[in-house]
Motif scaffolding. Structure first.
Motif, PDB file in Angstrom:
ATOM      1  N   GLY A   1      71.236  49.841  39.384  1.00 41.80           N
ATOM      2  CA  GLY A   1      72.802  51.039  39.550  1.00 41.80           C
ATOM      3  C   GLY A   1      71.918  52.046  40.813  1.00 41.80           C
ATOM      4  O   GLY A   1      70.687  52.365  41.303  1.00 41.80           O
ATOM      5  N   VAL A   2      72.726  52.139  42.030  1.00 40.58           N
ATOM      6  CA  VAL A   2      71.906  52.938  42.978  1.00 40.58           C
ATOM      7  C   VAL A   2      72.911  54.129  43.181  1.00 40.58           C
ATOM      8  O   VAL A   2      74.049  54.278  42.744  1.00 40.58           O
ATOM      9  CB  VAL A   2      72.925  52.177  44.761  1.00 40.58           C
ATOM     10  CG1 VAL A   2      71.793  52.798  45.592  1.00 40.58           C
ATOM     11  CG2 VAL A   2      71.959  50.901  44.483  1.00 40.58           C
TER      12      VAL A   2
ATOM     13  N   LEU B   1      78.557  53.746  53.203  1.00 36.02           N
ATOM     14  CA  LEU B   1      78.417  53.536  51.175  1.00 36.02           C
ATOM     15  C   LEU B   1      77.031  52.803  50.722  1.00 36.02           C
ATOM     16  O   LEU B   1      77.238  51.502  51.513  1.00 36.02           O
ATOM     17  CB  LEU B   1      79.046  53.191  50.717  1.00 36.02           C
ATOM     18  CG  LEU B   1      80.684  53.713  49.945  1.00 36.02           C
ATOM     19  CD1 LEU B   1      82.665  53.140  49.850  1.00 36.02           C
ATOM     20  CD2 LEU B   1      80.493  55.332  49.966  1.00 36.02           C
ATOM     21  N   PRO B   2      76.315  52.462  50.019  1.00 36.81           N
ATOM     22  CA  PRO B   2      75.370  51.883  50.048  1.00 36.81           C
ATOM     23  C   PRO B   2      75.592  50.127  49.611  1.00 36.81           C
ATOM     24  O   PRO B   2      77.163  49.909  49.349  1.00 36.81           O
ATOM     25  CB  PRO B   2      75.092  51.994  47.924  1.00 36.81           C
ATOM     26  CG  PRO B   2      75.305  53.387  47.662  1.00 36.81           C
ATOM     27  CD  PRO B   2      76.459  54.002  48.791  1.00 36.81           C
ATOM     28  N   PHE B   3      75.283  49.450  49.483  1.00 38.41           N
ATOM     29  CA  PHE B   3      75.375  47.686  49.737  1.00 38.41           C
ATOM     30  C   PHE B   3      76.212  46.996  51.356  1.00 38.41           C
ATOM     31  O   PHE B   3      76.908  46.212  51.069  1.00 38.41           O
ATOM     32  CB  PHE B   3      76.142  47.702  48.618  1.00 38.41           C
ATOM     33  CG  PHE B   3      75.029  47.650  47.356  1.00 38.41           C
ATOM     34  CD1 PHE B   3      74.503  46.798  47.005  1.00 38.41           C
ATOM     35  CD2 PHE B   3      76.006  48.599  46.458  1.00 38.41           C
ATOM     36  CE1 PHE B   3      73.354  46.703  46.228  1.00 38.41           C
ATOM     37  CE2 PHE B   3      75.347  48.427  45.583  1.00 38.41           C
ATOM     38  CZ  PHE B   3      73.982  47.382  45.273  1.00 38.41           C
TER      39      PHE B   3
ATOM     40  N   VAL C   1      75.673  40.951  46.814  1.00 33.62           N
ATOM     41  CA  VAL C   1      76.285  42.592  45.776  1.00 33.62           C
ATOM     42  C   VAL C   1      76.392  41.807  44.524  1.00 33.62           C
ATOM     43  O   VAL C   1      75.888  42.420  43.796  1.00 33.62           O
ATOM     44  CB  VAL C   1      76.893  42.633  47.185  1.00 33.62           C
ATOM     45  CG1 VAL C   1      77.906  43.663  46.095  1.00 33.62           C
ATOM     46  CG2 VAL C   1      76.547  43.201  48.432  1.00 33.62           C
ATOM     47  N   ASP C   2      77.353  40.988  44.181  1.00 36.18           N
ATOM     48  CA  ASP C   2      77.486  40.361  42.908  1.00 36.18           C
ATOM     49  C   ASP C   2      76.541  40.500  41.977  1.00 36.18           C
ATOM     50  O   ASP C   2      76.374  40.755  40.759  1.00 36.18           O
ATOM     51  CB  ASP C   2      78.172  39.001  43.535  1.00 36.18           C
ATOM     52  CG  ASP C   2      79.074  39.593  44.082  1.00 36.18           C
ATOM     53  OD1 ASP C   2      80.439  40.279  44.458  1.00 36.18           O
ATOM     54  OD2 ASP C   2      79.985  38.283  44.994  1.00 36.18           O
ATOM     55  N   THR C   3      75.631  40.038  42.819  1.00 32.80           N
ATOM     56  CA  THR C   3      74.201  39.520  41.658  1.00 32.80           C
ATOM     57  C   THR C   3      73.886  41.078  41.223  1.00 32.80           C
ATOM     58  O   THR C   3      72.934  40.584  40.034  1.00 32.80           O
ATOM     59  CB  THR C   3      72.974  38.870  42.712  1.00 32.80           C
ATOM     60  OG1 THR C   3      73.510  37.672  42.963  1.00 32.80           O
ATOM     61  CG2 THR C   3      71.864  38.490  41.744  1.00 32.80           C
ATOM     62  N   LEU C   4      74.084  42.328  41.723  1.00 34.90           N
ATOM     63  CA  LEU C   4      73.087  43.272  41.783  1.00 34.90           C
ATOM     64  C   LEU C   4      74.138  44.088  40.882  1.00 34.90           C
ATOM     65  O   LEU C   4      73.695  44.866  40.657  1.00 34.90           O
ATOM     66  CB  LEU C   4      72.430  43.774  43.102  1.00 34.90           C
ATOM     67  CG  LEU C   4      71.070  43.457  43.725  1.00 34.90           C
ATOM     68  CD1 LEU C   4      70.472  43.818  44.372  1.00 34.90           C
ATOM     69  CD2 LEU C   4      70.475  42.704  42.782  1.00 34.90           C
TER      70      LEU C   4
ATOM     71  N   THR D   1      64.659  50.207  49.145  1.00 31.91           N
ATOM     72  CA  THR D   1      64.729  50.833  47.240  1.00 31.91           C
ATOM     73  C   THR D   1      65.585  49.922  46.462  1.00 31.91           C
ATOM     74  O   THR D   1      64.742  49.664  45.379  1.00 31.91           O
ATOM     75  CB  THR D   1      64.617  52.418  47.585  1.00 31.91           C
ATOM     76  OG1 THR D   1      64.162  52.793  48.311  1.00 31.91           O
ATOM     77  CG2 THR D   1      64.312  52.802  45.637  1.00 31.91           C
ATOM     78  N   ILE D   2      66.095  49.879  47.008  1.00 33.33           N
ATOM     79  CA  ILE D   2      67.399  48.886  46.184  1.00 33.33           C
ATOM     80  C   ILE D   2      66.236  47.478  46.063  1.00 33.33           C
ATOM     81  O   ILE D   2      66.522  46.692  44.070  1.00 33.33           O
ATOM     82  CB  ILE D   2      69.184  48.456  46.878  1.00 33.33           C
ATOM     83  CG1 ILE D   2      69.268  49.887  46.691  1.00 33.33           C
ATOM     84  CG2 ILE D   2      69.037  47.379  45.766  1.00 33.33           C
ATOM     85  CD1 ILE D   2      70.991  49.015  47.449  1.00 33.33           C
ATOM     86  N   LEU D   3      66.158  45.888  46.954  1.00 32.20           N
ATOM     87  CA  LEU D   3      65.512  45.559  46.512  1.00 32.20           C
ATOM     88  C   LEU D   3      64.170  46.056  45.544  1.00 32.20           C
ATOM     89  O   LEU D   3      63.819  44.594  44.615  1.00 32.20           O
ATOM     90  CB  LEU D   3      65.064  44.866  48.197  1.00 32.20           C
ATOM     91  CG  LEU D   3      65.830  44.764  48.696  1.00 32.20           C
ATOM     92  CD1 LEU D   3      65.256  44.173  50.357  1.00 32.20           C
ATOM     93  CD2 LEU D   3      66.793  42.986  48.309  1.00 32.20           C
ATOM     94  N   ASN D   4      63.736  46.488  45.892  1.00 28.93           N
ATOM     95  CA  ASN D   4      62.516  47.443  44.611  1.00 28.93           C
ATOM     96  C   ASN D   4      62.620  46.949  43.306  1.00 28.93           C
ATOM     97  O   ASN D   4      62.107  46.636  42.283  1.00 28.93           O
ATOM     98  CB  ASN D   4      61.188  48.144  45.642  1.00 28.93           C
ATOM     99  CG  ASN D   4      60.673  48.698  44.661  1.00 28.93           C
ATOM    100  OD1 ASN D   4      59.002  47.494  44.735  1.00 28.93           O
ATOM    101  ND2 ASN D   4      60.449  49.210  43.528  1.00 28.93           N
ATOM    102  N   ALA D   5      63.686  48.189  43.371  1.00 28.25           N
ATOM    103  CA  ALA D   5      64.553  48.009  41.479  1.00 28.25           C
ATOM    104  C   ALA D   5      64.907  46.321  41.733  1.00 28.25           C
ATOM    105  O   ALA D   5      65.126  46.098  39.865  1.00 28.25           O
ATOM    106  CB  ALA D   5      65.451  48.905  41.954  1.00 28.25           C
ATOM    107  N   ALA D   6      65.184  45.596  42.251  1.00 24.07           N
ATOM    108  CA  ALA D   6      66.080  44.000  41.900  1.00 24.07           C
ATOM    109  C   ALA D   6      64.751  43.640  41.373  1.00 24.07           C
ATOM    110  O   ALA D   6      65.036  42.269  40.731  1.00 24.07           O
ATOM    111  CB  ALA D   6      67.046  43.705  43.160  1.00 24.07           C
ATOM    112  N   LEU D   7      63.620  43.724  41.860  1.00 25.37           N
ATOM    113  CA  LEU D   7      63.119  42.274  42.014  1.00 25.37           C
ATOM    114  C   LEU D   7      62.044  43.121  40.460  1.00 25.37           C
ATOM    115  O   LEU D   7      60.548  42.359  39.694  1.00 25.37           O
ATOM    116  CB  LEU D   7      62.130  42.714  42.778  1.00 25.37           C
ATOM    117  CG  LEU D   7      62.574  41.852  44.066  1.00 25.37           C
ATOM    118  CD1 LEU D   7      61.402  42.115  45.514  1.00 25.37           C
ATOM    119  CD2 LEU D   7      62.392  40.378  43.889  1.00 25.37           C
TER     120      LEU D   7
END
Length: 516
Positions: free
Chosen positions: A82-83, A95-97, A105-108, A197-203
């Motif tokens: 969630g961003v 916008l984000p993404f 994007v679909d994966t997250l 930051t999104i990538l960090n959260a995803a990992l």
């Protein structure tokens, strides 16, 4: 007392054991397994069994892994993110993404919200921060997201709003949902910092699995007294808990491990390092004993980011690169037999012509059965070898900052394919243990801490700003596992922001210290 270092590459997983004087006791190299964790456990078991050391005397265990990089590239094991961006309505046009690969994007899950908040360049509020609005957004995300990324406009100047959102998120979503704050990850530049930051959260899920797996593998082998560390991409280490908060810092740690290992083996602090694997070669620059950082925004898995990354060039040249002749021209790579080189290369009885076969045919190295490549003509082999040299020279030239010839340290299991003389290179240094330089680099590294912020010198004296940034960098190093008394400053970057009327400067300080 012993240290164990393990580095997972695309082709091989290497493990080394060093004594208290950092002398190499033993090393092993085994093929990287598809699930990676099996390869880590196998390398660990083999290196311990072959040395027969007392497991209780292992005090430190370090891991450099490609798990996070692979997860982004393959779009696997990533968390639903969630961003939450603070900066509405000023930032609503992008916008984000935006500009992300659709499959990523679909994966997250493409879940995001724009809330009021953020700062102007002078530190004043962009729009009024609303706790009620934040709570409503997070309440709506309950049971829908597995991780949260919080990004505020100019949070690199002031991070209070992001920290407040982090506190609220902990209350609403619970401690099981990790929170990533952009002020602790990226640099100046909203979209690139947001992406990082999104990538960090995803990992977060990937790192939890990797760190837990490493801990369990050590326990299974009876290594129960060791402090455990993961490798960062600046050539230093971080504690397991710190890695679980900042998994993105492990991306590209393999090449930096090799650079640090090369520095140790060669006894140099300034040189160029060429790490030749089975599939690719990574070229980096050693500056003051550490890898040179990239000053540009970096693309990670198709996503543009601005977090700390090493300045590395990768080329499709490795020990398993496939050699062909097409319309009279010799081509090398980028495809490779990789970890299957002992099955597919000609000198091992296979059917694929590789760069290793060329080196054996020309008598540059003795590997496998030379008779199996005797049918290759001398002329063709020399053309292929010249092509390999040309590819290497071009990459080295791209990494230079002046026209002077460089000192080149050769490491990696595939380094046997590199010619003894290269244009633009004054000296080539090879070491018998260069094949496991990456694992050695993981073992000998220190702990680092880094802090970056925009300071306005019209409002805060420069000396005071430097002290504040250094203090916060030291705090980061301690959190990552460094001994407080051993920490020292190794790098200070001070960049004026020309457009700012009050003498604003982007200040970045890096410190390193010894392991706890």
């Amino acid at each position: 007392m012993y240290k164990i270092g393990i580095d997972v590459g695309g082709t091989n997983t290497d493990a080394v054991i060093l004594d208290e004087n950092l002398k190499l006791i033993h090393s092993v190299k085994i093929p990287t397994s598809e699930d990676i964790e099996t390869g880590i456990a196998g390398a660990l078991k083999q290196v311990l069994n072959e040395t027969g050391i007392d497991r209780e005397l292992v005090t430190h265990a370090m891991l450099g892994t490609t798990q996070c990089t692979n997860a982004i590239v393959e779009r696997k094991k990533l968390a639903k993110v969630g961003v939450l961006r603070l900066g509405y309505p000023a930032t609503a046009s992008v916008l984000p993404f935006t500009a992300w690969p659709e499959d990523m994007v679909d994966t997250l899950s493409n879940t995001y919200a724009l809330a009021q908040g953020g700062y102007e360049y002078d530190g004043s509020e962009l729009s009024a921060f609303s706790e009620t609005e934040i709570r409503d957004i997070l309440q709506n995300w309950k049971n829908k997201v597995e991780s949260v990324a919080v990004i505020g406009v100019f949070s690199s100047l002031k991070s209070e709003q992001e920290e407040e959102v982090g506190r609220i998120a902990g209350e609403v979503l619970g401690s099981s949902v990790p929170i990533s704050l952009s002020s602790s990850i990226g640099s100046v530049g909203l979209i690139e910092r947001e992406n990082a930051t999104i990538l960090n959260a995803a990992l977060m899920k990937v790192m939890a699995l990797t760190s837990d797996g490493f801990e369990k593998a050590l326990k299974r082998e009876g290594v129960t007294n060791a402090a455990i560390y993961l490798c960062q991409n600046d050539g230093t280490l971080m504690s397991l808990d710190y890695a679980r908060k900042f998994p993105i810092l492990t991306i590209a740690c393999g090449p930096t491990n090799s650079i640090r290992g090369a520095a140790y083996l060669a006894g140099l602090e300034n040189a160029m390092v060429l790490d030749v694997g089975g599939t690719t070669s990574d070229i980096g620059v050693l500056t003051g004993g550490f890898p040179r950082e990239s000053s540009l925004a970096v693309d990670v898995g198709g996503v543009r980011t601005n977090f700390r990354m090493p300045d590395i060039i990768s080329i499709g040249l490795g020990g398993g690169s496939i050699v062909r002749e097409i319309n009279g021209e010799v081509t090398v790579g980028p495809d490779s037999v990789g970890y299957q080189i002992t099955e597919k290369a000609l000198v091992f009885g296979g059917s694929e012509l590789t760069t290793t076969d060329i080196a054996v045919r020309l008598g540059k190295v003795q590997i496998g059965d030379r008779e199996l490549v005797s049918h290759i003509s001398q002329e063709f082999a020399e053309k292929a070898y010249a092509k390999m040299a040309e590819m290497t020279e071009e990459a080295i030239d791209k990494m230079k900052t002046n026209s002077d010839d460089v000192t080149l340290i050769l490491v990696g299991g595939g380094s046997v394919i590199i010619p003894e003389e290269l244009s633009g290179v004054a000296q080539i240094i090879r070491d018998p243990n260069g094949a496991v330089a990456n694992a050695i680099g993981a073992s000998i590294s220190q702990i680092s801490g880094q802090y970056e912020q925009i300071y306005i010198y019209a409002k805060q004296a420069r000396d005071e700003a430097l002290q504040d940034a250094e203090s916060k960098a030291r705090t980061q190093a301690v959190l990552a596992g460094a001994i407080k008394e051993t920490i020292e400053v190794v790098e200070v970057d001070e960049i004026p922001l020309a457009y700012h009327p009050d003498n604003a400067n982007r200040l970045r300080i890096k410190v390193v210290g010894n392991l706890v």
